[in-house]
Design an enzyme around this catalytic site. Sequence first.
Site, short mmCIF file in Angstrom:
data_model
loop_
_atom_site.label_atom_id
_atom_site.label_comp_id
_atom_site.label_asym_id
_atom_site.label_seq_id
_atom_site.Cartn_x
_atom_site.Cartn_y
_atom_site.Cartn_z
N ASN A 39 -72.08 -4.99 67.88
CA ASN A 39 -72.02 -6.45 68.04
C ASN A 39 -71.91 -7.18 66.71
OD1 ASN A 39 -74.61 -6.27 66.96
ND2 ASN A 39 -75.66 -6.88 68.82
N GLY A 43 -74.19 -4.85 61.62
CA GLY A 43 -73.08 -4.01 61.20
C GLY A 43 -72.03 -4.83 60.47
N THR A 99 -82.84 -4.80 73.18
CA THR A 99 -81.87 -3.78 72.77
C THR A 99 -82.43 -2.38 73.00
OG1 THR A 99 -80.87 -5.24 71.11
CG2 THR A 99 -80.58 -2.87 70.80
N ASN A 106 -78.69 0.60 79.83
CA ASN A 106 -77.24 0.56 80.02
C ASN A 106 -76.58 1.85 79.55
OD1 ASN A 106 -76.98 -1.96 81.23
ND2 ASN A 106 -76.67 -3.04 79.28
N TYR A 152 -90.00 -3.81 67.20
CA TYR A 152 -89.24 -2.60 66.84
C TYR A 152 -90.02 -1.34 67.15
CZ TYR A 152 -86.39 0.52 63.90
OH TYR A 152 -85.60 1.55 63.44
N LYS A 156 -88.85 1.03 70.19
CA LYS A 156 -88.39 2.41 70.01
C LYS A 156 -89.24 3.40 70.81
CE LYS A 156 -84.92 2.01 67.05
NZ LYS A 156 -83.57 2.58 67.24
N THR A 182 -84.05 6.19 55.40
CA THR A 182 -82.73 6.67 55.00
C THR A 182 -82.10 5.65 54.06
OG1 THR A 182 -82.52 7.74 57.17
CG2 THR A 182 -80.51 7.49 55.86
#
Length: 329
Positions: A39, A43, A99, A106, A152, A156, A182
């Site tokens: 979306n 990103g 999300t 989904n 978050y 998760k 990371t």
Amino acid sequence: MASFRRKKVVLVTGGAGFVGSHLCERLISDGHMVVCLDNLLTGRMQNIEPLLNHPDFRFIRQDILERIVWTGPLDEIYNLACPASPPLYQRDPIHTFRTCTEGVLNLLSLARTTGARILQASTSEVYGDPEIPLQHEGYRGCVNTVGPRACYDEGKRAAETLFWEFGTHQGLDVRIARIFNTYGPRMSPEDGRVVSNFIVQALTGVDITIYGDGMQTRSFCYVDDLVAGLMALMASETTDPVNLGNPGEFTMRHLADMVLRQTGSASRLVHCPLPVDDPRQRRPDISKAAERLGWAPTVPLEEGIARTIRHFAGEVQVDGEREVGLHHA
């Protein structure tokens, strides 16, 4: 008689993000057909620009909260669709949680319809502020359900539950990767996590902000190593959660000194109070990844930081005026 293997068709959600774009690139390099769905809230198109004209790559701008219409075969789904740094996932905490729940539902429904194997990019945040020095997959964590990071952390954890339920009770072929810190090229300068913060601050000559006394620790995994781990997990028969990270443990002060040394920056180190629920220690037990996936990280922190600095040096305007959000996540 020669045998011909059909290319895998792989969906990477969050594929224009930092980790997702590296994964898309590696999958294309390995000869697969990749559909990148993002979306673009966090990103960036520049991350996937080199792939846009590749015949085996397709980009779809869409949120996973929207119904995903799919025709044709689909072999694998990597779900990396969620902001991963505190200042970004806290911008819209309800969207972050949705999300991880509605969006994940989904994708699980899509996997059920297509028969695809599906991997959830979970996180070390499911362990919260850990009470043990080395976090293994059986540790249930110490998470605050009503703090600023809860959207978050708990999101998760809920996503892992959904994966487990669909795998156990509906027969889906699921994988869960618990990803530790990371870093690497293509992190956004506005990412807000400690590696990008320290490097951007050093390159722009502003103060490097260390929370607390700087003795809290993190374990940093270079992005190429993580991508190799994700692909090894996807290819394995392991359905249990697996930690993916580098067990090397470094203090925030050590990291700041390393960045200053490698950049030659004259930035000062300044100390601020710890944010709410900021973990004091993160270190993964990766014995399961070693035993079941044959995986271990290979890039030393010094080398990975040098590569990351070179990336940021080409992106950051060295004007001493840039402001960044600051977190040790």
